[in-house]
Write a protein that holds these residues in place. Structure first.
Motif, PDB file in Angstrom:
ATOM      1  N   HIS A  16       1.251  -0.425  -0.684  1.00  0.00           N
ATOM      2  CA  HIS A  16       0.268  -0.156  -1.725  1.00  0.00           C
ATOM      3  C   HIS A  16      -1.148  -0.079  -1.150  1.00  0.00           C
ATOM      4  N   THR A  21      -0.684   3.865   0.606  1.00  0.00           N
ATOM      5  CA  THR A  21      -1.181   4.665  -0.526  1.00  0.00           C
ATOM      6  C   THR A  21      -2.700   4.783  -0.523  1.00  0.00           C
ATOM      7  N   GLU A  63       5.689   5.370  -2.599  1.00  0.00           N
ATOM      8  CA  GLU A  63       5.171   4.032  -2.328  1.00  0.00           C
ATOM      9  C   GLU A  63       6.318   3.023  -2.184  1.00  0.00           C
TER      10      GLU A  63
END
Lengths: 531, 106
Positions: free
Chosen positions: A368, A372, A386
Motif C-alpha cells: 500500500h 501503490t 495491490e
C-alpha cells in the motif's frame, strides 16, 4: 528422513489439531479475501470484542508468555516490570492513537502520516520503518519458535522454523486479514485458558491461599534446591548492586515499553479492521481487559515456578537459564503429559498468530505505501494489483525472515530483538504519529527527519549496547535498552526537522481537514457490505 | 464510494461546536495522559533509586514494590474505564456536530 524421527506425542497431536482448525478458517476466509479493503482490513467488519481479542492475540507473543514467565522465575520482580509495561502501554494507544488513526487512515499508519505531507518521501520512510520493526520482531519470534518447537516435539531447528514460516504464509497469502484475525482470536482464547489453568494449579500447590503463595514466593528456594531468596524484592537484574547502570536501564526499558506499543505497526493495522473509531475504542478496552488479566496471572506462573520447580529442571544442559521453557516445564510438573501438550500447543499457536500478524502488517505496508503510493504514485487503477503485490511481498518477507532466523540459529537472543523492535517503534513511529495528529506546523521534512533519527538512533544504540556487536565488555553505550535516549532523539529530530525547514503552507492548510476528520470521523473509511 | 464532495474543512474546523469537542477531549486526555505517565514512570524510578523503601512490607509478605506494580493494573483499568465513560459524551457532541453539517446525499 526428518519425519521418521518424530514420535506421535500428545503435544504433536494438539499442534496438528490447532493447525487443522486454522487451515479450515483460512479456507473459509480465502473466498472473502478479494479486493484491498477485504484483504488488508477484513472488510472493516470485525466486531469490537473480536478485534479486542485479536489485538490481545496479536500482542501476547511467545516472548510474553514464555519469556516473561521465565524471567520472573529467575529474576523475580524485575521480570514483572515487563508485565506492567506491556499493559500500561495500552493507555497510550487508547488515549492518544487508536481513534484518530482509525478515522484518518485506510490500511497503514503511513496513511495518517502522509495525509497532509508530501506523500512519497513520508510513505517511503514509514514503510521502511514498518518493515524494520515487523521483520526484527518476526525474526525474534521465529528464533524463539524454532527453539521451543525443537524442545517440545523434537523437530530440528531449521525444519521447525520453515514449518512455522510456511504455515504463516498460508494464512496470510490465502486468508489475508480475516484469517489472520481469527487465528489471533482463537489463540487469545487458548492462551487465556492455559494461563488460568496453570495459575489455578500453582495456587493449588499452596492450598489455594494467597497468603501462603506470597509467603512461599518471599522464600523461593526452587523446591529446596537453592538458598531461599525473596523474589518480590526488586533489583535482581537491574539493581544498582548488580550493575551501576541498572536503575537507568530499568527506566529506559519502562519508557520503551509504554511508548513502543503505540508505534507497533502490526497492532496499529488492527484498528482498520473495525467499522469505525468507536469500535476501535471498544476493541482497545477489550484488549486492556484481556491483556491485563493475563499479565496479572504471570504473578502465579512466573513467581510460582520458583516455588515449585527444582532449579536443575529449568536450566539447560550447559547450566544456562532456560527461560523460554519454564512455563511448559511447570505445566508438566503440575498437570502431567496432557497438560504439557496443551500448554505446548498454546505456545505454538501464540507464535503462529503473532508471526501471521507481523507478516500481514509488513506486506500491507509494502504494497500500500511503497508499491501503490511511492512507485505508482497513488494510481488507484490497480486495486487488485495491490493485493497481488502484498501476497508476493508476504512470500518474500517470510522467506527472508526464515533465512535470517535459521542463519542466526537457536542461540540468538530473542529478547534483544524484541527490545530493538519496541525501541524502533517508540523512537521512530510514535513521535511522527503524535506530531501529525496534534501539531499544525509539522511538515514533510520533520516527518522524514523524525522517522530517520528515531530509526537510526535506536538501531545504532542497540548495536553499541552490551547486547550489540562489541559484547558486554566493549559496549560503548552502557544500557541494554536505548529508549531513554533514542525516544527523545526521535521527537527532537521531528521537531528540529520541522522548525529548520520552510513552513509548508499546504501541510498547515490540510491540518484543519486532518484534525476535523481525525476527531470526528467524517468521511472515514466505511465497512464494506457483504458480510 | 462514500466520498463526500469536497467540504470546506477550514469552515468546518472553525465551527464553535468543533472547538467545544476538541476542548472537551483535551480536558480529559491531557491530564489523564500526564497522570498515567507519571504514575507509571514512578515505579521504575522508585525501584531504581529507593530500593530500601520498595522492599518494605505492606501486607503480609507483599512489599511496596509488588503492591505498587499491582496497583498499575488497577490504575490502567480505572483510567480506561473513565476514558470509555467520558468518550460517550464526546460521541454525543460529535453526533450533533456531524448531523448539523451532513448534506443530503443519495
Amino acid at each position: 528422513m526428518l519425519l521418521a524421527k518424530i514420535e506421535m506425542t500428545p503435544a504433536l497431536g494438539m499442534f496438528l489439531a490447532f493447525v487443522a482448525l486454522t487451515l479450515v478458517i483460512t479456507w473459509l476466509s480465502a473466498r472473502k479475501a478479494t479486493g484491498s479493503a477485504n484483504y488488508f482490513a477484513a472488510g472493516r467488519s470485525i466486531k469490537g470484542w473480536q478485534n479486542g481479542l485479536a489485538v490481545a492475540g496479536d500482542y501476547m507473543s511467545a516472548a510474553s508468555f514464555l519469556g516473561i514467565s521465565g524471567m520472573i522465575a529467575f529474576k523475580g520482580f524485575d521480570g514483572f516490570m515487563y508485565s506492567v509495561g506491556f499493559l500500561v502501554a495500552y493507555l497510550t494507544v487508547l488515549l492518544l492513537v487508536a481513534e484518530p488513526l482509525r478515522n484518518a487512515g485506510k490500511y497503514t499508519m503511513a496513511d495518517l502520516l502522509a495525509y497532509r505531507m508530501s506523500p512519497r518521501p513520508v510513505r517511503a520512510m514509514a514503510s521502511l520503518s514498518t518493515l524494520m520493526v515487523s521483520s526484527i520482531y518476526m525474526i525474534a519470534q521465529m528464533v524463539g519458535a524454532g527453539g521451543i518447537i525443537k524442545e517440545l516435539i523434537h523437530v530440528e531447528f531449521a525444519p521447525a522454523v520453515i514449518g512455522v514460516g510456511v504455515l504463516m504464509l498460508v494464512y496470510v497469502v490465502f486468508g489475508g486479514m480475516l484469517a489472520t484475525t481469527w487465528v489471533q482470536i482463537i489463540k487469545a482464547v487458548l492462551l487465556m485458558g492455559g494461563a488460568f489453568a496453570l495459575s489455578w494449579m500453582v495456587l493449588g500447590k499452596h492450598d489455594y491461599s494467597l497468603t501462603k503463595f506470597f509467603e512461599a514466593v518471599s522464600h523461593a528456594d526452587y523446591a529446596g534446591t537453592t538458598e531461599p531468596k525473596n523474589l518480590l524484592e526488586p533489583g535482581m537484574k537491574y539493581g544498582a548492586a548488580v550493575n551501576i547502570w541498572g536503575p537507568l536501564d530499568f527506566i529506559s526499558l519502562a519508557l520503551g515499553l509504554v511508548l513502543g506499543t503505540a508505534g507497533l505497526p502490526h497492532i496499529l493495522v488492527r484498528f482498520y479492521t473495525v467499522p469505525d473509531a468507536k469500535t476501535a475504542r471498544v476493541s482497545v478496552a477489550w484488549a486492556i481487559g484481556v491483556i491485563g488479566v493475563f499479565y496479572i496471572l504471570t504473578t502465579f506462573f512466573g513467581f510460582g515456578a520458583a516455588t515449585i520447580l527444582q532449579k536443575s529442571a529449568i536450566l539447560t544442559e550447559s547450566g544456562a537459564e532456560n527461560t523460554n521453557m519454564v512455563a511448559p516445564i511447570l505445566a508438566h510438573a503440575l498437570g502431567g503429559e496432557m497438560f504439557f501438550a496443551f500448554i505446548s500447543a498454546v505456545a505454538f499457536a501464540t507464535i503462529l498468530a503473532v508471526v501471521a500478524g507481523l507478516t500481514m502488517s509488513a506486506s500491507t505496508s509494502f504494497a500500500h505505501d511503497f508499491y501503490t503510493n511511492v512507485i505508482k504514485r497513488g494510481a488507484e487503477s490497480a486495486a487488485d494489483q495491490e493485493v497481488k503485490v502484498a501476497r508476493i511481498t508476504a512470500f518474500f518477507v517470510g522467506a527472508i525472515s526464515i533465512g535470517i532466523a535459521i542463519k542466526m540459529g537457536p542461540t540468538a537472543n530473542a529478547a534483544f530483538l524484541v527490545g530493538l523492535a519496541f525501541a524502533v517503534a517508540a523512537s521512530a513511529n510514535l513521535p511522527v504519529i503524535l506530531f501529525s495528529i496534534f501539531w499544525k506546523r509539522f511538515n514533510t521534512t520533520g516527518a522524514v527527519a523524525g522517522l530517520a533519527t528515531g530509526l537510526a538512533s535506536a538501531v545504532i544504540l542497540i548495536l553499541l549496547s552490551p547486547n550489540g556487536i562489541f559484547g558486554k565488555k566493549g559496549a560503548i553505550f552502557p544500557l541494554e535498552n536505548p529508549g531513554i535516549l533514542s525516544i527523545p532523539l526521535g521527537f527532537l529530530g521531528a521537531w528540529l526537522g520541522t522548525i529548520f525547514s520552510k513552513r509548508d503552507p499546504e501541510a498547515e492548510a490540510k491540518f484543519a481537514e486532518l484534525n476535523f476528520r481525525a476527531q470526528t470521523g467524517l468521511g472515514s473509511e466505511k465497512a464494506s457490505s457483504g458480510h | 464510494m462514500a466520498n463526500p464532495s469536497k467540504p470546506d474543512w477550514e469552515a468546518l474546523a472553525a465551527r464553535p461546536a468543533f472547538a467545544e469537542l476538541l476542548a472537551a477531549k483535551r480536558r480529559f486526555i491531557v491530564p489523564a495522559t500526564i497522570f498515567f505517565l507519571i504514575y507509571y514512570m514512578a515505579l521504575p524510578i522508585l525501584v531504581g533509586y529507593f530500593p530500601e523503601l520498595m522492599k518494605r512490607p505492606v501486607y503480609g509478605k507483599i512489599n511496596v514494590a509488588y503492591a505498587f506494580a499491582f496497583s498499575q493494573f488497577i490504575m490502567t483499568f480505572v483510567v480506561a474505564w473513565l476514558y470509555m465513560r467520558t468518550a460517550r459524551k464526546w460521541d454525543a457532541m460529535e453526533h450533533a456536530l456531524l448531523s448539523s453539517i451532513e448534506t443530503p446525499k443519495s
